[in-house]
Design an enzyme around this catalytic site. Structure first.
Site, short mmCIF file in Angstrom:
data_model
loop_
_atom_site.label_atom_id
_atom_site.label_comp_id
_atom_site.label_asym_id
_atom_site.label_seq_id
_atom_site.Cartn_x
_atom_site.Cartn_y
_atom_site.Cartn_z
N ASP A 150 0.81 -1.21 0.00
CA ASP A 150 0.00 0.00 0.00
C ASP A 150 0.85 1.27 0.00
OD1 ASP A 150 -2.63 0.59 -0.31
OD2 ASP A 150 -3.15 0.53 1.80
N GLU A 334 -17.42 8.81 -1.20
CA GLU A 334 -18.34 8.42 -2.27
C GLU A 334 -19.80 8.63 -1.89
OE1 GLU A 334 -19.58 4.39 -4.81
OE2 GLU A 334 -17.81 4.38 -3.51
#
Length: 350
Positions: A150, A334
């Site tokens: 990551d 979102e």
């Protein structure tokens, strides 16, 4: 599901969960199913699975006292769905590879030994992620496994953005700013180019990954220039239960005033702070938005989250010399239009 084509399994092992998805092993990489095991380490957890064609997930209670048991549950489920020969590879999201690993790597015994040596960098995630690779190797010894880190998206940040203002001897031990959410940011940049074209993707971009974990990244010419998370994912923005950036004098104050140990402080800033600590009621932004009109603490938690994000956007606009595109993602980014609106309020001058 036994007649499906060979599959690749993607795994995201968290501190208390395992998220996974099966994809067809061909050029389409079509998703076959996805799911998660939650509540690892609790008296009762849950196992849920969803296919792309289903509106709702199928869920059932499970007992996963630790990650070893959770891994066993996952592998048993895989065996019920497909033949072992039809699982051709596993990709693991690994939180970090330390100073040695950044790009995707085939999992080897040498790499596992290297990751185990830096487990103190991230004791909440790395040990469990190592365990998952070992368990898959034990159950499927010939199965190729790949670790995707990551931190990779940020590995070429300018040196000034990676430095920590502490004695240089610690840098030699791998202590510097790494940044996280890199797999999400890679996907966001691919989507930005697909949706808005190469000019937008090569411009001055700020990416906002806002979820339980939250961070921002400043990107220019598709390359990470800076990011809010640092040596650990606890740095930067206010998050669901993480504090984000704090006065470095706070640990010693709490040690003097309350006798707080380093372990207790680590738990405080990772699991008791952020939205949960300020609101004293919930770490979930959905709950706080519902309660802010009647609960001042919930309103202040939302306001602090939006304010901190806005400050970082202003800082990164300065780093980039302006701003062309702002991209939101993550569960909050979102799905919470009021949060996006409040973050952007007053930023018209950019």
């Amino acid at each position: 599901m036994n007649d499906i084509v060979p599959c690749v399994l993607a795994i995201n092992g968290g501190s208390s969960s395992i998220k996974f998805a099966l994809f067809e092993s061909n050029d389409s990489l079509a998703q076959v199913s996805s799911g998660k095991i939650e509540g690892v380490g609790l008296p009762q957890g849950s196992f849920s699975v969803k296919s792309p064609h289903e509106a709702e997930s199928q869920s059932w209670p499970v007992s996963a006292s630790d990650h070893l048991k959770a891994a066993e549950l996952l592998m048993n489920w895989i065996r019920e769905q497909i033949r072992s020969s039809d699982l051709v590879a596993v990709g693991h999201r690994v939180v970090r590879g330390g100073p040695k690993y950044s790009q995707p790597q085939r999992v080897t015994s040498e790499m596992i030994a290297d990751l185990r040596a830096i487990s103190s960098f991230d004791p909440e995630h790395l040990p469990e992620e190592i365990l998952l690779t070992e368990e898959f190797h034990r159950r499927f010894p010939d199965l190729p496994q790949v670790a995707c880190f990551d931190t990779a998206f940020h590995c070429d940040m300018p040196r000034v953005a990676t430095m920590l203002p502490i004695p240089r001897r610690y840098e030699a031990k791998g202590v510097h700013r790494y940044g996280f959410h890199g797999l999400s940011y890679t996907f966001m940049m691919e989507e930005l180019e697909r949706v808005a074209g190469s000019k937008a993707a090569n411009g001055r971009v700020i990416l906002a990954h806002l979820g339980n974990g939250a961070s921002l990244a400043a990107v220019r010419n598709k390359a990470s220039i800076d990011t809010t998370m640092a040596f650990t994912p606890a740095a930067g923005l206010v998050m669901s239960t993480r504090a984000g950036d704090l006065d470095p004098g706070l640990p010693s104050f709490l040690a003097r005033s309350e006798g707080m140990t380093a372990t207790q402080f680590d738990h405080l800033i990772n699991y008791e702070s952020g939205l949960l600590g300020v609101s004293e009621s919930s770490s979930d932004m959905r709950d706080l938005l519902k309660q802010e009109a009647v609960d001042k603490r919930a309103g202040e938690a939302v306001a602090l989250f939006c304010y901190q994000a806005k400050k970082w956007i202003g800082a990164y606009a300065a780093v980039l010399g302006g701003l062309d595109t702002l991209v939101f993602a993550g569960g909050i980014g979102e799905n919470a239009p009021p949060v996006r609106a409040r973050i952007c309020e007053g930023l018209g001058f950019l």
